[in-house]
Design a protein around this motif. Structure first.
Motif, short mmCIF file in Angstrom:
data_model
loop_
_atom_site.label_atom_id
_atom_site.label_comp_id
_atom_site.label_asym_id
_atom_site.label_seq_id
_atom_site.Cartn_x
_atom_site.Cartn_y
_atom_site.Cartn_z
N UNK A 76 -18.78 -0.80 -2.83
CA UNK A 76 -18.26 -0.44 -1.52
C UNK A 76 -16.77 -0.73 -1.50
N UNK A 77 -16.00 0.18 -0.91
CA UNK A 77 -14.57 -0.04 -0.71
C UNK A 77 -14.29 0.12 0.77
N UNK A 78 -13.76 -0.94 1.39
CA UNK A 78 -13.50 -0.96 2.83
C UNK A 78 -11.99 -1.00 3.06
N UNK A 79 -11.51 -0.10 3.93
CA UNK A 79 -10.10 -0.06 4.27
C UNK A 79 -9.93 -0.12 5.78
N UNK A 80 -8.97 -0.90 6.23
CA UNK A 80 -8.67 -1.01 7.65
C UNK A 80 -7.85 0.20 8.09
#
Length: 293
Positions: free
Chosen positions: A218-222
């Motif tokens: 998973x890659x989470x970006x704000x």
């Protein structure tokens, strides 16, 4: 229907799609580490940081590849596919990583969506095993086997039996990392540990079939000033057993379109809640050390 929002990713100083300048997330947010549960011997413990960087770069590298084809979309969740044979899987030393298999039979999936919650609130769902059964209803149980460092754990988990399909068990390296732009990554792949103690204590009434998580993360970006999260999900796996054949793989690929959509839909629901109730706790014998046999 809303059109797919695919755009070619670009690596810039402001948006990281590689592990350059990244750091392992050993901030203490990741829950469950203790020296008692540290795995200190064997192939897994020899070059932990090198292997973790290889894994993270392979996850990010897969997401930056051209040639992803639309598979399905619903409620702003876009799912793309490509042959698993297209994806670079890394060059790990003997004893590290998933068991070698023909990945070309299986689809590699990438799902992308926005979640209406700050990044820390979404990330918190993955920092322990407390909520796994709620956002992944196919999961039957999930336990920590041991830790390679404060940002890398090995877990043993099982899926529910569905009709004649036996429960799968899978042993997974889970590495937490913060990219140079502040994005957060959870990169995973199978490791070849038998975990016989866990199988003996498991919930399945029938023998387990070992599933291989070839490459996932998973890659989470704000985004939107920190009010929302862009969530990227990568998955390439071999369910094993009857599915490890051309016909079985074709069946597995047919149902692949719905899994990421259901997963992200539940993440969205949980991220909107002000308070969360952990999954029911099942009592197991307390391990005096990391259980890696």
């Amino acid at each position: 229907k809303r059109a797919f929002g695919f755009k070619k990713k670009e690596t810039t100083p402001d948006v990281a799609w590689d592990a350059l300048g990244s750091v392992a997330d050993a901030s203490g947010k990741v829950q469950g580490y203790s020296d008692r549960m540290r795995i200190t011997h064997g192939a897994l413990a020899r070059n932990v940081e090198r292997d973790n960087l290889e894994l993270v770069n392979k996850v990010l590298g897969a997401l930056t590849m051209e040639g992803w084809a639309p598979l399905s979309n619903k409620d702003g969740i876009d799912v793309y596919k490509r042959s698993g044979g297209d994806v670079a899987l890394g060059s790990y030393p003997p004893g590290v990583g998933a068991k070698a298999s023909d990945s070309s039979k299986f689809l590699c999936l990438w799902a992308k969506a926005e979640i209406d919650a700050p990044i820390d609130k979404v990330y918190n769902l993955f920092l322990s095993n407390d909520y796994v059964l709620q956002y992944n209803p196919m999961c039957q149980e999930c336990r920590d086997v041991g830790w390679l460092d404060p940002a890398t754990k090995i877990t043993w988990a099982t899926s529910k039996r569905v009709g004649p399909i036996f429960s799968r068990d899978f042993v997974t390296r889970c590495h937490y990392r913060k990219l140079r732009d502040g994005s957060l990554v959870l990169a995973t792949m199978s490791e070849q540990l038998p975990c016989l103690e866990f199988q003996a204590q498991g919930l399945s009434a029938t023998p387990y079939c070992r599933m291989e998580v070839t490459l996932a993360g998973y890659v989470l970006r704000s985004i939107d000033g920190g009010t929302k999260t862009e969530f990227n999900m990568l998955s390439l796996s071999n369910p094993g057993g009857v599915f490890d054949s051309q016909l079985g793989a074709a069946v597995a690929n047919m149902v692949a379109a719905t899994g990421p959509i259901n997963f992200i839909t539940l993440l969205r629901k949980m991220s909107r809640q002000d308070t969360l109730t952990p999954d029911p706790v099942r009592s197991y014998p307390i391990a005096s050390r990391a259980m890696v046999s």
